[in-house]
Write an enzyme that holds these catalytic residues in place. Structure first.
Site, PDB file in Angstrom:
ATOM      1  N   HIS A   1     -10.172  -5.555  -3.339  1.00  0.00           N
ATOM      2  CA  HIS A   1      -8.842  -5.797  -2.785  1.00  0.00           C
ATOM      3  C   HIS A   1      -8.945  -6.078  -1.298  1.00  0.00           C
ATOM      4  O   HIS A   1      -9.800  -5.513  -0.608  1.00  0.00           O
ATOM      5  CB  HIS A   1      -7.905  -4.603  -3.037  1.00  0.00           C
ATOM      6  CG  HIS A   1      -8.443  -3.296  -2.552  1.00  0.00           C
ATOM      7  ND1 HIS A   1      -9.377  -2.571  -3.261  1.00  0.00           N
ATOM      8  CD2 HIS A   1      -8.201  -2.587  -1.416  1.00  0.00           C
ATOM      9  CE1 HIS A   1      -9.677  -1.476  -2.588  1.00  0.00           C
ATOM     10  NE2 HIS A   1      -8.985  -1.464  -1.459  1.00  0.00           N
ATOM     11  N   LEU A   2      -8.068  -6.929  -0.818  1.00  0.00           N
ATOM     12  CA  LEU A   2      -7.927  -7.175   0.611  1.00  0.00           C
ATOM     13  C   LEU A   2      -6.724  -6.384   1.106  1.00  0.00           C
ATOM     14  O   LEU A   2      -5.659  -6.425   0.471  1.00  0.00           O
ATOM     15  CB  LEU A   2      -7.679  -8.663   0.882  1.00  0.00           C
ATOM     16  CG  LEU A   2      -8.710  -9.666   0.356  1.00  0.00           C
ATOM     17  CD1 LEU A   2      -8.266 -11.092   0.698  1.00  0.00           C
ATOM     18  CD2 LEU A   2     -10.082  -9.384   0.952  1.00  0.00           C
ATOM     19  N   HIS A   3      -6.887  -5.666   2.209  1.00  0.00           N
ATOM     20  CA  HIS A   3      -5.741  -5.079   2.905  1.00  0.00           C
ATOM     21  C   HIS A   3      -5.220  -6.167   3.849  1.00  0.00           C
ATOM     22  O   HIS A   3      -6.010  -6.744   4.607  1.00  0.00           O
ATOM     23  CB  HIS A   3      -6.160  -3.897   3.773  1.00  0.00           C
ATOM     24  CG  HIS A   3      -6.641  -2.708   3.020  1.00  0.00           C
ATOM     25  ND1 HIS A   3      -5.914  -1.548   2.903  1.00  0.00           N
ATOM     26  CD2 HIS A   3      -7.809  -2.482   2.360  1.00  0.00           C
ATOM     27  CE1 HIS A   3      -6.601  -0.656   2.204  1.00  0.00           C
ATOM     28  NE2 HIS A   3      -7.758  -1.200   1.864  1.00  0.00           N
TER      29      HIS A   3
ATOM     30  N   ASP B   1       0.854  -1.189   0.000  1.00  0.00           N
ATOM     31  CA  ASP B   1       0.000   0.000   0.000  1.00  0.00           C
ATOM     32  C   ASP B   1       0.893   1.242   0.000  1.00  0.00           C
ATOM     33  O   ASP B   1       1.898   1.315   0.707  1.00  0.00           O
ATOM     34  CB  ASP B   1      -0.924   0.005   1.228  1.00  0.00           C
ATOM     35  CG  ASP B   1      -2.075   0.973   1.057  1.00  0.00           C
ATOM     36  OD1 ASP B   1      -3.229   0.518   0.944  1.00  0.00           O
ATOM     37  OD2 ASP B   1      -1.826   2.199   1.022  1.00  0.00           O
ATOM     38  N   ILE B   2       0.504   2.215  -0.793  1.00  0.00           N
ATOM     39  CA  ILE B   2       1.305   3.437  -0.932  1.00  0.00           C
ATOM     40  C   ILE B   2       1.268   4.285   0.339  1.00  0.00           C
ATOM     41  O   ILE B   2       2.180   5.076   0.582  1.00  0.00           O
ATOM     42  CB  ILE B   2       0.816   4.219  -2.183  1.00  0.00           C
ATOM     43  CG1 ILE B   2       1.924   5.077  -2.770  1.00  0.00           C
ATOM     44  CG2 ILE B   2      -0.435   5.032  -1.890  1.00  0.00           C
ATOM     45  CD1 ILE B   2       1.612   5.545  -4.197  1.00  0.00           C
TER      46      ILE B   2
ATOM     47  N   GLY C   1     -16.158   2.457   3.369  1.00  0.00           N
ATOM     48  CA  GLY C   1     -14.859   3.136   3.316  1.00  0.00           C
ATOM     49  C   GLY C   1     -14.016   2.785   2.099  1.00  0.00           C
ATOM     50  O   GLY C   1     -12.810   3.008   2.088  1.00  0.00           O
ATOM     51  N   GLN C   2     -14.653   2.247   1.046  1.00  0.00           N
ATOM     52  CA  GLN C   2     -13.896   1.848  -0.149  1.00  0.00           C
ATOM     53  C   GLN C   2     -13.592   3.060  -1.028  1.00  0.00           C
ATOM     54  O   GLN C   2     -14.497   3.816  -1.380  1.00  0.00           O
ATOM     55  CB  GLN C   2     -14.700   0.815  -0.953  1.00  0.00           C
ATOM     56  CG  GLN C   2     -13.930   0.264  -2.151  1.00  0.00           C
ATOM     57  CD  GLN C   2     -14.736  -0.773  -2.919  1.00  0.00           C
ATOM     58  OE1 GLN C   2     -15.893  -1.049  -2.612  1.00  0.00           O
ATOM     59  NE2 GLN C   2     -14.108  -1.351  -3.937  1.00  0.00           N
TER      60      GLN C   2
ATOM     61  N   ASN D   1     -12.704  -3.186   2.555  1.00  0.00           N
ATOM     62  CA  ASN D   1     -13.649  -2.072   2.521  1.00  0.00           C
ATOM     63  C   ASN D   1     -14.564  -2.238   1.315  1.00  0.00           C
ATOM     64  O   ASN D   1     -14.080  -2.503   0.207  1.00  0.00           O
ATOM     65  CB  ASN D   1     -12.889  -0.749   2.423  1.00  0.00           C
ATOM     66  CG  ASN D   1     -11.983  -0.513   3.623  1.00  0.00           C
ATOM     67  OD1 ASN D   1     -12.320  -0.896   4.739  1.00  0.00           O
ATOM     68  ND2 ASN D   1     -10.833   0.087   3.399  1.00  0.00           N
TER      69      ASN D   1
HETATM   70  P1  AMP Z   1      -9.772   1.322   0.013  1.00  0.00           P
HETATM   71  O1  AMP Z   1     -10.237   2.444   0.868  1.00  0.00           O
HETATM   72  O2  AMP Z   1      -9.916  -0.013   0.665  1.00  0.00           O
HETATM   73  O3  AMP Z   1     -10.339   1.368  -1.384  1.00  0.00           O
HETATM   74  O4  AMP Z   1      -8.207   1.528  -0.054  1.00  0.00           O
HETATM   75  C1  AMP Z   1      -7.481   1.798  -1.205  1.00  0.00           C
HETATM   76  C2  AMP Z   1      -6.036   1.712  -0.794  1.00  0.00           C
HETATM   77  O5  AMP Z   1      -5.253   1.767  -1.966  1.00  0.00           O
HETATM   78  C3  AMP Z   1      -5.563   2.835   0.125  1.00  0.00           C
HETATM   79  O6  AMP Z   1      -5.035   2.278   1.338  1.00  0.00           O
HETATM   80  C4  AMP Z   1      -4.471   3.533  -0.689  1.00  0.00           C
HETATM   81  O7  AMP Z   1      -3.386   3.975   0.095  1.00  0.00           O
HETATM   82  C5  AMP Z   1      -4.061   2.455  -1.673  1.00  0.00           C
HETATM   83  N1  AMP Z   1      -3.556   2.944  -2.931  1.00  0.00           N
HETATM   84  C6  AMP Z   1      -4.110   3.864  -3.749  1.00  0.00           C
HETATM   85  N2  AMP Z   1      -3.347   4.065  -4.830  1.00  0.00           N
HETATM   86  C7  AMP Z   1      -2.282   3.226  -4.706  1.00  0.00           C
HETATM   87  C8  AMP Z   1      -1.146   2.960  -5.504  1.00  0.00           C
HETATM   88  N3  AMP Z   1      -0.936   3.600  -6.664  1.00  0.00           N
HETATM   89  N4  AMP Z   1      -0.246   2.055  -5.060  1.00  0.00           N
HETATM   90  C9  AMP Z   1      -0.440   1.427  -3.888  1.00  0.00           C
HETATM   91  N5  AMP Z   1      -1.510   1.618  -3.099  1.00  0.00           N
HETATM   92  C10 AMP Z   1      -2.409   2.513  -3.492  1.00  0.00           C
END
Ligand code: AMP
Ligand code: ZN
Length: 120
Positions: free
Chosen positions: A107-109, A34-35, A100-101, A94
């Site tokens: 995607h899974l965190h 995650d960035i 909170g998506q 999310n």
């Molecule tokens: P969500 O709220 O579950 O949709 O989370 C999206 C996640 O994607 C967030 O934690 C962001 O920090 C992450 N994210 C967004 N853009 C990128 C990217 N280019 N590379 C890596 N992670 C990203």
């Protein structure tokens, strides 16, 4: 099973148009850091297939989702999560605005490592 959505940032990452710090890849799954990590270990695990969210999963995704879940503990340990039970990890998915998506590609965190974490 090609469902590239050019307006989707994760499809752009899967296609190699946007760089990522890759954790794992096979023909149907990608994982990358995650960035904006919340925890010492924080990566995202996603299907290459563009499924918008967990709200759109269907019976034909059963095997794919099972493979993602089976990969999570293995990758978590490989990325530095400490072993269960003192260690462990958190899996978050999310879903939708109230869930909170932010990125509309399922995607899974996977988060873990020594506490405190930045969030969560
Ligand atoms: P969500 O709220 O579950 O949709 O989370 C999206 C996640 O994607 C967030 O934690 C962001 O920090 C992450 N994210 C967004 N853009 C990128 C990217 N280019 N590379 C890596 N992670 C990203
Ligand atoms: Zn996508």
């Amino acid at each position: 099973m090609s469902t590239f959505d050019s307006s989707c940032i994760f499809c752009q990452i899967i296609a190699g148009h946007i760089p990522c710090r890759k954790v794992y890849e096979d023909d149907e799954i990608l994982a990358f850091h995650d960035i904006k990590p919340w925890a010492p270990v924080h990566f995202l695990l996603l299907p290459k297939l563009h499924i918008a969210s967990m709200a759109q999963i269907a019976p034909e995704h059963e095997r794919l989702l099972g493979r993602m879940l089976l990969l999570a503990p293995r990758l978590a340990l490989e990325q530095g999560c400490n072993p269960y039970p003192q260690g462990g990890f958190r899996i978050v998915c999310n879903t939708g605005a109230e869930g909170g998506q932010e990125v509309q590609h399922l995607h899974l965190h996977v988060m873990g490592g020594a506490r405190p974490w930045l969030r969560g």
